[in-house]
Design a protein around this motif. Structure first.
Motif, mmCIF file in Angstrom:
data_model
loop_
_atom_site.group_PDB
_atom_site.id
_atom_site.type_symbol
_atom_site.label_atom_id
_atom_site.label_comp_id
_atom_site.label_asym_id
_atom_site.label_seq_id
_atom_site.Cartn_x
_atom_site.Cartn_y
_atom_site.Cartn_z
ATOM 1 N N UNK A 124 2.624 5.589 -10.071
ATOM 2 C CA UNK A 124 3.792 6.456 -9.877
ATOM 3 C C UNK A 124 4.883 5.711 -9.111
ATOM 4 N N UNK A 125 4.494 4.947 -8.086
ATOM 5 C CA UNK A 125 5.462 4.194 -7.291
ATOM 6 C C UNK A 125 6.161 3.149 -8.152
ATOM 7 N N UNK A 126 5.393 2.462 -8.988
ATOM 8 C CA UNK A 126 5.987 1.451 -9.875
ATOM 9 C C UNK A 126 6.961 2.098 -10.849
ATOM 10 N N UNK A 127 6.588 3.250 -11.397
ATOM 11 C CA UNK A 127 7.488 3.953 -12.333
ATOM 12 C C UNK A 127 8.766 4.386 -11.620
ATOM 13 N N UNK A 128 8.642 4.872 -10.385
ATOM 14 C CA UNK A 128 9.823 5.289 -9.619
ATOM 15 C C UNK A 128 10.748 4.090 -9.391
ATOM 16 N N UNK A 129 10.150 2.951 -9.061
ATOM 17 C CA UNK A 129 10.953 1.732 -8.860
ATOM 18 C C UNK A 129 11.655 1.335 -10.154
ATOM 19 N N UNK A 130 10.916 1.306 -11.250
ATOM 20 C CA UNK A 130 11.503 0.920 -12.531
ATOM 21 C C UNK A 130 12.628 1.870 -12.939
ATOM 22 N N UNK A 131 12.446 3.163 -12.673
ATOM 23 C CA UNK A 131 13.487 4.148 -12.996
ATOM 24 C C UNK A 131 14.786 3.848 -12.244
ATOM 25 N N UNK A 132 14.670 3.205 -11.063
ATOM 26 C CA UNK A 132 15.847 2.877 -10.258
ATOM 27 C C UNK A 132 16.264 1.410 -10.399
ATOM 28 N N UNK A 184 12.197 -1.975 -1.348
ATOM 29 C CA UNK A 184 11.108 -2.861 -1.756
ATOM 30 C C UNK A 184 11.663 -4.291 -1.866
ATOM 31 N N UNK A 185 11.031 -5.237 -1.189
ATOM 32 C CA UNK A 185 11.555 -6.610 -1.169
ATOM 33 C C UNK A 185 11.259 -7.410 -2.444
ATOM 34 N N UNK A 234 2.654 -1.342 4.399
ATOM 35 C CA UNK A 234 2.636 0.099 4.129
ATOM 36 C C UNK A 234 4.027 0.617 3.782
ATOM 37 N N UNK A 235 4.152 1.184 2.577
ATOM 38 C CA UNK A 235 5.354 1.881 2.119
ATOM 39 C C UNK A 235 4.854 3.163 1.449
ATOM 40 N N UNK A 236 4.604 4.254 2.202
ATOM 41 C CA UNK A 236 4.028 5.463 1.612
ATOM 42 C C UNK A 236 4.855 6.015 0.447
ATOM 43 N N UNK A 237 4.163 6.446 -0.596
ATOM 44 C CA UNK A 237 4.817 7.022 -1.767
ATOM 45 C C UNK A 237 5.684 8.215 -1.381
ATOM 46 N N UNK A 251 0.865 -1.176 0.000
ATOM 47 C CA UNK A 251 0.000 0.000 0.000
ATOM 48 C C UNK A 251 0.907 1.233 0.000
ATOM 49 N N UNK A 252 0.771 2.097 -0.995
ATOM 50 C CA UNK A 252 1.627 3.284 -1.074
ATOM 51 C C UNK A 252 0.896 4.557 -0.627
ATOM 52 N N UNK A 253 -0.270 4.385 0.015
ATOM 53 C CA UNK A 253 -0.964 5.547 0.572
ATOM 54 C C UNK A 253 -0.230 6.010 1.829
ATOM 55 N N UNK A 254 -0.702 7.067 2.436
ATOM 56 C CA UNK A 254 -0.073 7.590 3.648
ATOM 57 C C UNK A 254 -0.572 6.833 4.881
ATOM 58 N N UNK A 255 0.175 6.939 5.968
ATOM 59 C CA UNK A 255 -0.122 6.188 7.193
ATOM 60 C C UNK A 255 -1.525 6.456 7.722
#
Length: 116
Positions: free
Chosen positions: A73-81, A53-54, A42-45, A25-29
């Motif tokens: 957006x979170x997936x794109x950020x991960x892929x970019x890295x 990310x495991x 929970x891993x907030x964006x 879940x990438x929402x806020x706490x």
């Protein structure tokens, strides 16, 4: 960059039930505290570190948020890295609730937790 797979709520629920995915879940706490999908981590964006990310284990990582925008957006950020996350819950928690799938909810007035 990999194509992002839009997984349906049923596909995510089925994969969770058999232990094939790790749902993040990438929402806020505060959002997570009010309502969440059982088993989601929970891993907030806003503070997401793709290297934390495991990935690479036996379970595929799938992101979700409220409507699908932040998880993409979170997936794109991960892929970019260079972190391989290529799926998210299409429509987010809203679609999950529409499909009437299990939810853990906290009553903001009493703190009582229900569901699951």
């Amino acid at each position: 960059m990999s194509q992002l797979e839009d997984m349906s709520p049923k596909a995510v629920a089925d994969a969770l039930n058999v232990g094939d995915i790790l749902l993040i879940d990438v929402r806020e706490a505060n959002e997570y505290g009010l309502e969440r999908i059982p088993g989601a981590l929970l891993y907030p964006l806003s503070t997401l570190d793709p290297k934390a990310i495991p990935v690479g284990g036996p379970k595929r990582v799938v992101f979700h948020c409220a409507a699908g925008r932040r998880s993409a957006m979170a997936a794109m950020r991960c892929q970019d890295e260079g972190v391989n996350v290529d799926a998210h819950l299409a429509g987010g928690l809203g679609a999950w609730k529409e499909a009437k799938l299990p939810l853990i909810e906290t009553d903001p007035l009493t703190g009582q937790v229900k569901g699951g």
